[in-house]
Design a protein around this motif. Structure first.
Motif, PDB file in Angstrom:
ATOM      1  N   SER A   1      10.133  -2.499  28.203  1.00  0.00           N
ATOM      2  CA  SER A   1       9.160  -2.256  27.461  1.00  0.00           C
ATOM      3  C   SER A   1       9.494  -3.301  26.220  1.00  0.00           C
ATOM      4  N   SER A   2       8.345  -3.714  25.439  1.00  0.00           N
ATOM      5  CA  SER A   2       8.552  -4.439  24.222  1.00  0.00           C
ATOM      6  C   SER A   2       8.332  -3.366  23.116  1.00  0.00           C
ATOM      7  N   ARG A   3       9.128  -3.623  22.147  1.00  0.00           N
ATOM      8  CA  ARG A   3       8.875  -2.375  20.987  1.00  0.00           C
ATOM      9  C   ARG A   3       7.975  -3.061  19.697  1.00  0.00           C
ATOM     10  N   SER A   4       7.275  -2.407  19.110  1.00  0.00           N
ATOM     11  CA  SER A   4       6.506  -2.754  18.162  1.00  0.00           C
ATOM     12  C   SER A   4       7.549  -2.616  16.809  1.00  0.00           C
ATOM     13  N   PRO A   5       7.347  -3.136  15.656  1.00  0.00           N
ATOM     14  CA  PRO A   5       8.306  -3.331  14.741  1.00  0.00           C
ATOM     15  C   PRO A   5       8.855  -1.630  14.208  1.00  0.00           C
ATOM     16  N   SER A   6       7.911  -0.783  14.548  1.00  0.00           N
ATOM     17  CA  SER A   6       8.427   0.739  14.128  1.00  0.00           C
ATOM     18  C   SER A   6       8.954   1.345  15.334  1.00  0.00           C
ATOM     19  N   GLY A   7       9.390   0.625  16.398  1.00  0.00           N
ATOM     20  CA  GLY A   7      10.176   1.037  17.548  1.00  0.00           C
ATOM     21  C   GLY A   7       8.984   1.538  18.739  1.00  0.00           C
ATOM     22  N   GLN A   8       7.805   1.609  18.734  1.00  0.00           N
ATOM     23  CA  GLN A   8       6.839   2.410  19.746  1.00  0.00           C
ATOM     24  C   GLN A   8       7.054   1.093  20.826  1.00  0.00           C
ATOM     25  N   ARG A   9       6.889   1.846  21.953  1.00  0.00           N
ATOM     26  CA  ARG A   9       7.046   1.144  23.231  1.00  0.00           C
ATOM     27  C   ARG A   9       5.616   0.429  23.614  1.00  0.00           C
ATOM     28  N   HIS A  10       5.582  -0.836  24.024  1.00  0.00           N
ATOM     29  CA  HIS A  10       4.390  -1.339  24.598  1.00  0.00           C
ATOM     30  C   HIS A  10       4.431  -2.022  25.748  1.00  0.00           C
ATOM     31  N   TYR A  11       3.279  -1.757  26.695  1.00  0.00           N
ATOM     32  CA  TYR A  11       3.342  -2.261  27.976  1.00  0.00           C
ATOM     33  C   TYR A  11       2.231  -3.060  28.360  1.00  0.00           C
ATOM     34  N   GLU A  12       2.399  -3.851  29.575  1.00  0.00           N
ATOM     35  CA  GLU A  12       1.276  -4.901  29.701  1.00  0.00           C
ATOM     36  C   GLU A  12       0.866  -4.371  31.259  1.00  0.00           C
TER      37      GLU A  12
ATOM     38  N   MET B   1      -0.653  -1.827  25.534  1.00  0.00           N
ATOM     39  CA  MET B   1      -0.863  -0.331  25.983  1.00  0.00           C
ATOM     40  C   MET B   1       0.522   0.446  25.673  1.00  0.00           C
ATOM     41  N   ARG B   2       0.306   1.498  25.182  1.00  0.00           N
ATOM     42  CA  ARG B   2       1.382   2.403  24.650  1.00  0.00           C
ATOM     43  C   ARG B   2       1.782   3.349  25.588  1.00  0.00           C
ATOM     44  N   ILE B   3       2.891   4.220  25.519  1.00  0.00           N
ATOM     45  CA  ILE B   3       3.102   5.099  26.692  1.00  0.00           C
ATOM     46  C   ILE B   3       2.315   5.887  27.141  1.00  0.00           C
ATOM     47  N   GLY B   4       1.463   6.523  26.262  1.00  0.00           N
ATOM     48  CA  GLY B   4       0.576   7.473  26.709  1.00  0.00           C
ATOM     49  C   GLY B   4      -0.387   6.949  27.466  1.00  0.00           C
ATOM     50  N   ASP B   5      -0.849   5.744  27.234  1.00  0.00           N
ATOM     51  CA  ASP B   5      -1.714   4.981  28.420  1.00  0.00           C
ATOM     52  C   ASP B   5      -1.130   4.708  29.566  1.00  0.00           C
ATOM     53  N   LEU B   6       0.124   4.428  29.693  1.00  0.00           N
ATOM     54  CA  LEU B   6       0.890   3.969  30.980  1.00  0.00           C
ATOM     55  C   LEU B   6       1.103   5.326  31.443  1.00  0.00           C
ATOM     56  N   SER B   7       1.229   6.405  30.859  1.00  0.00           N
ATOM     57  CA  SER B   7       1.357   7.681  31.607  1.00  0.00           C
ATOM     58  C   SER B   7      -0.022   8.163  32.177  1.00  0.00           C
ATOM     59  N   ALA B   8      -0.906   7.831  31.472  1.00  0.00           N
ATOM     60  CA  ALA B   8      -2.323   8.250  31.991  1.00  0.00           C
ATOM     61  C   ALA B   8      -2.742   7.788  33.199  1.00  0.00           C
ATOM     62  N   ARG B   9      -2.184   6.322  33.153  1.00  0.00           N
ATOM     63  CA  ARG B   9      -2.586   5.438  34.377  1.00  0.00           C
ATOM     64  C   ARG B   9      -1.876   5.662  35.650  1.00  0.00           C
ATOM     65  N   THR B  10      -0.641   6.165  35.270  1.00  0.00           N
ATOM     66  CA  THR B  10       0.217   6.433  36.474  1.00  0.00           C
ATOM     67  C   THR B  10       0.418   7.699  36.845  1.00  0.00           C
ATOM     68  N   GLY B  11       0.177   8.740  36.097  1.00  0.00           N
ATOM     69  CA  GLY B  11       0.438   9.840  36.320  1.00  0.00           C
ATOM     70  C   GLY B  11       1.802  10.454  36.008  1.00  0.00           C
ATOM     71  N   ALA B  12       2.891   9.292  35.655  1.00  0.00           N
ATOM     72  CA  ALA B  12       4.138   9.667  35.179  1.00  0.00           C
ATOM     73  C   ALA B  12       4.093  10.433  33.822  1.00  0.00           C
ATOM     74  N   SER B  13       4.947  11.353  33.508  1.00  0.00           N
ATOM     75  CA  SER B  13       5.014  11.754  32.161  1.00  0.00           C
ATOM     76  C   SER B  13       5.539  11.156  31.395  1.00  0.00           C
ATOM     77  N   ARG B  14       5.299  10.920  30.142  1.00  0.00           N
ATOM     78  CA  ARG B  14       5.935  10.148  29.055  1.00  0.00           C
ATOM     79  C   ARG B  14       7.489  10.321  29.055  1.00  0.00           C
ATOM     80  N   ARG B  15       7.997  11.673  29.231  1.00  0.00           N
ATOM     81  CA  ARG B  15       9.439  11.706  29.457  1.00  0.00           C
ATOM     82  C   ARG B  15       9.725  11.023  30.644  1.00  0.00           C
ATOM     83  N   SER B  16       9.131  10.790  31.817  1.00  0.00           N
ATOM     84  CA  SER B  16       9.528  10.170  33.090  1.00  0.00           C
ATOM     85  C   SER B  16       9.761   8.851  32.471  1.00  0.00           C
TER      86      SER B  16
END
Lengths: 124, 124
Positions: free
Chosen positions: A28-39, A1-16
């Motif tokens: 968060s674990s990071r993909s090779p390109s630096g994107q955050r991934h969540y469980e 799950m990327r940050i936008g998904d987590l944001s949608a599921r929690t209501g917390a903004s990406r910024r937050s």
DNA sequence: CTAAAAGCTCACATCAATGTCAGGGGCAAG
DNA sequence: CTTGCCCCTGACATTGATGTGAGCTTTTAG
């Protein structure tokens, strides 16, 4: 799950969410390109953080209470317990304050009702 | 009573008392030289303001709710009532949030106790 | 009378979580 | 390949109650 998904599921903004991570409240674990991934479990984690923030705790306090990243050890656990009971007392006190404010508000509401009733009877 | 006395009796700083006045939450009579003077009843007034502020209301909201200076009239009273019941709901919700946060905290405390107990039993 | 203590106004600083914008990548579908 | 959408970092803005300090006046105590 990327940050936008987590944001949608929690209501917390990406910024937050990035802010929580910066404050040590979320990992968060990071993909090779630096994107955050969540469980999935991180959804609950964010909800907990949100609850504590909404209760007026600072992010620093939450970080001290919840050993989210550091290895748990005895000393740390004891210290966390101390902080938790302090915060628990603060929460109880805050609840009392809010209840007192609500009582005061109820008095005002009653006064206002009385005023309106009198005003209507006296003939406006 | 001058501002320092009111501050001592309420715990609000002189700065805060001037701020309350600026926001229309508190009135004062002025001596010829411009110094603020207060009556005993203002102590209670400040305590009310403090309670509402501590409950998370903004000074603007408090001003709308408590007609402290303006002549009370029916329309204003009705409008204040509306705001008051809105704020009362907000307070109740805030209390629930705090209680929820306290429950979550209790769970953490229990987890931590369990961890320490296990840690002691396993032989540290 | 004089000095200390308290008041006044004005203005700028602070804290904490969040919004927002800029400039630059990454990745999938046409 | 390109268009569109999501992501990255970094920086600055915001809000609200309060702190703080400067510069000046008033009151009070010795």
């Amino acid at each position: 799950m990327r940050i936008g998904d987590l944001s949608a599921r929690t209501g917390a903004s990406r910024r937050s969410l990035r802010y929580y991570e910066e404050q040590g409240l979320l990992v968060s674990s990071r993909s090779p390109s630096g994107q955050r991934h969540y469980e999935d479990e991180h959804v609950q984690r964010v909800r907990l953080v949100q609850a504590f923030l909404a209760a007026g705790m600072s992010s620093g306090t939450i970080a001290e209470m919840t050993p989210c990243m550091a290895e748990p050890n005895e000393d740390r656990a004891r210290q966390a317990l101390e902080i938790m009971s302090r915060e628990r007392a603060r929460l109880s006190q805050a609840i009392d304050h809010l209840a007192a404010a609500r009582n005061a508000l109820d008095n005002l509401i009653e006064d206002n009702h009385a005023y309106l009733a009198r005003s209507a009877q006296d003939g406006s």
